[in-house]
Design a protein around this motif. Structure first.
Motif, PDB file in Angstrom:
ATOM      1  N   ASN A  45     -14.612 -29.867  38.821  1.00  0.00           N
ATOM      2  CA  ASN A  45     -14.636 -31.334  38.820  1.00  0.00           C
ATOM      3  C   ASN A  45     -15.542 -31.875  39.924  1.00  0.00           C
ATOM      4  O   ASN A  45     -16.294 -32.824  39.714  1.00  0.00           O
ATOM      5  N   ALA A  46     -15.471 -31.267  41.106  1.00  0.00           N
ATOM      6  CA  ALA A  46     -16.335 -31.692  42.215  1.00  0.00           C
ATOM      7  C   ALA A  46     -17.803 -31.403  41.893  1.00  0.00           C
ATOM      8  O   ALA A  46     -18.686 -32.190  42.265  1.00  0.00           O
ATOM      9  N   MET A  47     -18.081 -30.306  41.208  1.00  0.00           N
ATOM     10  CA  MET A  47     -19.450 -29.982  40.807  1.00  0.00           C
ATOM     11  C   MET A  47     -19.970 -31.038  39.836  1.00  0.00           C
ATOM     12  O   MET A  47     -21.097 -31.520  39.990  1.00  0.00           O
ATOM     13  N   ARG A  48     -19.165 -31.393  38.839  1.00  0.00           N
ATOM     14  CA  ARG A  48     -19.574 -32.427  37.873  1.00  0.00           C
ATOM     15  C   ARG A  48     -19.877 -33.739  38.593  1.00  0.00           C
ATOM     16  O   ARG A  48     -20.894 -34.369  38.351  1.00  0.00           O
ATOM     17  N   GLN A  49     -18.962 -34.132  39.457  1.00  0.00           N
ATOM     18  CA  GLN A  49     -19.134 -35.388  40.184  1.00  0.00           C
ATOM     19  C   GLN A  49     -20.367 -35.326  41.084  1.00  0.00           C
ATOM     20  O   GLN A  49     -21.143 -36.271  41.144  1.00  0.00           O
ATOM     21  N   GLY A  50     -20.544 -34.228  41.781  1.00  0.00           N
ATOM     22  CA  GLY A  50     -21.703 -34.074  42.651  1.00  0.00           C
ATOM     23  C   GLY A  50     -23.010 -34.102  41.877  1.00  0.00           C
ATOM     24  O   GLY A  50     -23.995 -34.679  42.324  1.00  0.00           O
ATOM     25  N   THR A  53     -23.622 -37.820  40.901  1.00  0.00           N
ATOM     26  CA  THR A  53     -23.951 -38.711  42.023  1.00  0.00           C
ATOM     27  C   THR A  53     -25.064 -38.157  42.902  1.00  0.00           C
ATOM     28  O   THR A  53     -25.543 -38.854  43.786  1.00  0.00           O
ATOM     29  N   LYS A  54     -25.435 -36.891  42.678  1.00  0.00           N
ATOM     30  CA  LYS A  54     -26.433 -36.192  43.506  1.00  0.00           C
ATOM     31  C   LYS A  54     -25.975 -36.096  44.962  1.00  0.00           C
ATOM     32  O   LYS A  54     -26.776 -36.062  45.884  1.00  0.00           O
ATOM     33  N   ASP A  55     -24.659 -36.048  45.154  1.00  0.00           N
ATOM     34  CA  ASP A  55     -24.074 -35.957  46.495  1.00  0.00           C
ATOM     35  C   ASP A  55     -23.232 -34.684  46.582  1.00  0.00           C
ATOM     36  O   ASP A  55     -22.157 -34.612  45.978  1.00  0.00           O
ATOM     37  N   PRO A  56     -23.687 -33.688  47.331  1.00  0.00           N
ATOM     38  CA  PRO A  56     -22.957 -32.418  47.407  1.00  0.00           C
ATOM     39  C   PRO A  56     -21.784 -32.421  48.394  1.00  0.00           C
ATOM     40  O   PRO A  56     -21.087 -31.429  48.519  1.00  0.00           O
ATOM     41  N   ALA A  57     -21.536 -33.531  49.079  1.00  0.00           N
ATOM     42  CA  ALA A  57     -20.513 -33.562  50.136  1.00  0.00           C
ATOM     43  C   ALA A  57     -19.134 -33.138  49.635  1.00  0.00           C
ATOM     44  O   ALA A  57     -18.380 -32.499  50.364  1.00  0.00           O
ATOM     45  N   GLY A  58     -18.789 -33.472  48.410  1.00  0.00           N
ATOM     46  CA  GLY A  58     -17.472 -33.128  47.872  1.00  0.00           C
ATOM     47  C   GLY A  58     -17.221 -31.640  47.762  1.00  0.00           C
ATOM     48  O   GLY A  58     -16.069 -31.196  47.712  1.00  0.00           O
ATOM     49  N   PHE A  79     -25.585 -24.810  54.917  1.00  0.00           N
ATOM     50  CA  PHE A  79     -24.432 -25.165  54.094  1.00  0.00           C
ATOM     51  C   PHE A  79     -24.744 -26.338  53.174  1.00  0.00           C
ATOM     52  O   PHE A  79     -24.390 -26.326  51.991  1.00  0.00           O
ATOM     53  N   GLU A  80     -25.386 -27.355  53.698  1.00  0.00           N
ATOM     54  CA  GLU A  80     -25.732 -28.515  52.884  1.00  0.00           C
ATOM     55  C   GLU A  80     -26.749 -28.144  51.813  1.00  0.00           C
ATOM     56  O   GLU A  80     -26.661 -28.608  50.676  1.00  0.00           O
ATOM     57  N   GLY A  81     -27.699 -27.281  52.158  1.00  0.00           N
ATOM     58  CA  GLY A  81     -28.688 -26.825  51.178  1.00  0.00           C
ATOM     59  C   GLY A  81     -28.056 -26.003  50.077  1.00  0.00           C
ATOM     60  O   GLY A  81     -28.426 -26.126  48.896  1.00  0.00           O
ATOM     61  N   ASN A  82     -27.087 -25.169  50.425  1.00  0.00           N
ATOM     62  CA  ASN A  82     -26.377 -24.357  49.442  1.00  0.00           C
ATOM     63  C   ASN A  82     -25.667 -25.263  48.438  1.00  0.00           C
ATOM     64  O   ASN A  82     -25.758 -25.063  47.226  1.00  0.00           O
ATOM     65  N   ALA A  83     -24.952 -26.270  48.919  1.00  0.00           N
ATOM     66  CA  ALA A  83     -24.224 -27.200  48.044  1.00  0.00           C
ATOM     67  C   ALA A  83     -25.205 -28.017  47.200  1.00  0.00           C
ATOM     68  O   ALA A  83     -24.969 -28.242  46.005  1.00  0.00           O
ATOM     69  N   ALA A  84     -26.304 -28.454  47.786  1.00  0.00           N
ATOM     70  CA  ALA A  84     -27.294 -29.243  47.046  1.00  0.00           C
ATOM     71  C   ALA A  84     -27.922 -28.425  45.914  1.00  0.00           C
ATOM     72  O   ALA A  84     -28.143 -28.940  44.807  1.00  0.00           O
ATOM     73  N   ARG A  85     -28.188 -27.142  46.167  1.00  0.00           N
ATOM     74  CA  ARG A  85     -28.734 -26.275  45.107  1.00  0.00           C
ATOM     75  C   ARG A  85     -27.720 -26.110  43.977  1.00  0.00           C
ATOM     76  O   ARG A  85     -28.094 -26.069  42.807  1.00  0.00           O
ATOM     77  N   ASP A  86     -26.450 -26.009  44.324  1.00  0.00           N
ATOM     78  CA  ASP A  86     -25.423 -25.845  43.289  1.00  0.00           C
ATOM     79  C   ASP A  86     -25.372 -27.042  42.347  1.00  0.00           C
ATOM     80  O   ASP A  86     -25.332 -26.881  41.132  1.00  0.00           O
ATOM     81  N   ILE A  87     -25.375 -28.252  42.885  1.00  0.00           N
ATOM     82  CA  ILE A  87     -25.256 -29.430  42.015  1.00  0.00           C
ATOM     83  C   ILE A  87     -26.570 -29.794  41.337  1.00  0.00           C
ATOM     84  O   ILE A  87     -26.589 -30.654  40.458  1.00  0.00           O
TER      85      ILE A  87
END
Length: 187
Positions: A45-50, A53-58, A79-87
């Motif tokens: 769900n957090a991946m879908r939302q991210g 919104t293009k926001d990986p913070a969740g 860490f932020e780059g890892n999350a940004a690549r995922d979404i």
């Protein structure tokens, strides 16, 4: 007189072995259910939302607390780059959990990074594989406080330097590829 254990092929030993096997399966089934309920569904769900919104913070709330404790101002970009690549992936449709199993070797991430620059602050115990469209997410997990969390390596000074070096090399390669592409004539 010392008591002798029953022979390995005795009915008592067979019952004990069967009980042990069933106990292990029950524990594994319980772990899988806990991983699905405390990590997989909420993470998806957090991946879908991210992705919307293009926001990986969740996604950071799914990172293990011991890993979060190792984040420094210098390593935050990892860490932020890892999350940004995922979404950044196309996450339309349903996801599919293709594997939940005890982790038996190194994590996928630590297998590709130099160990002296990327130590683990917590040892992962399970791996989950989630396919979503054409993308496969392989995630190392460890429990904490009754939930399951993603385990990432914690880059130290040497790891941060390695990441910056790799980013610079990648930027040069990307620029060169764009130059070569722009110089192509009718193929």
């Amino acid at each position: 007189v010392k008591a002798q254990p029953p022979p390995a092929d005795s009915p008592v030993m067979r019952i004990c072995l069967l009980f042990a096997l069933l106990s292990c399966r029950l524990v594994a089934a319980g772990e899988e259910a806990a991983i699905r309920s405390t990590f997989v569904d909420q993470w998806a769900n957090a991946m879908r939302q991210g992705a919307q919104t293009k926001d990986p913070a969740g996604l950071m709330r799914f990172v293990h607390p011991q890993v979060l404790a190792c984040i420094t101002p210098e390593s935050r970009e990892f860490f932020e780059g890892n999350a940004a690549r995922d979404i950044a992936h196309d996450l339309k449709g349903q996801y599919n959990v293709s594997k939940i199993a005890p982790l038996t070797g190194p994590t996928l991430l630590s297998a590709f990074l130099p160990g002296d620059g990327f130590p683990l602050s917590v040892t992962p115990t399970y791996e989950v594989q989630i396919s979503w469209g054409d993308t496969l997410f392989v995630i190392a997990l460890a429990p904490a406080n009754g939930s399951w969390y993603q385990v990432l390596t914690c880059p130290n000074e040497k790891g941060v330097a390695f990441l910056r070096e790799q980013a610079a090399t990648g930027a040069v390669q990307k620029q060169r590829a764009q130059q070569l592409y722009s110089e192509l004539k009718d193929p």
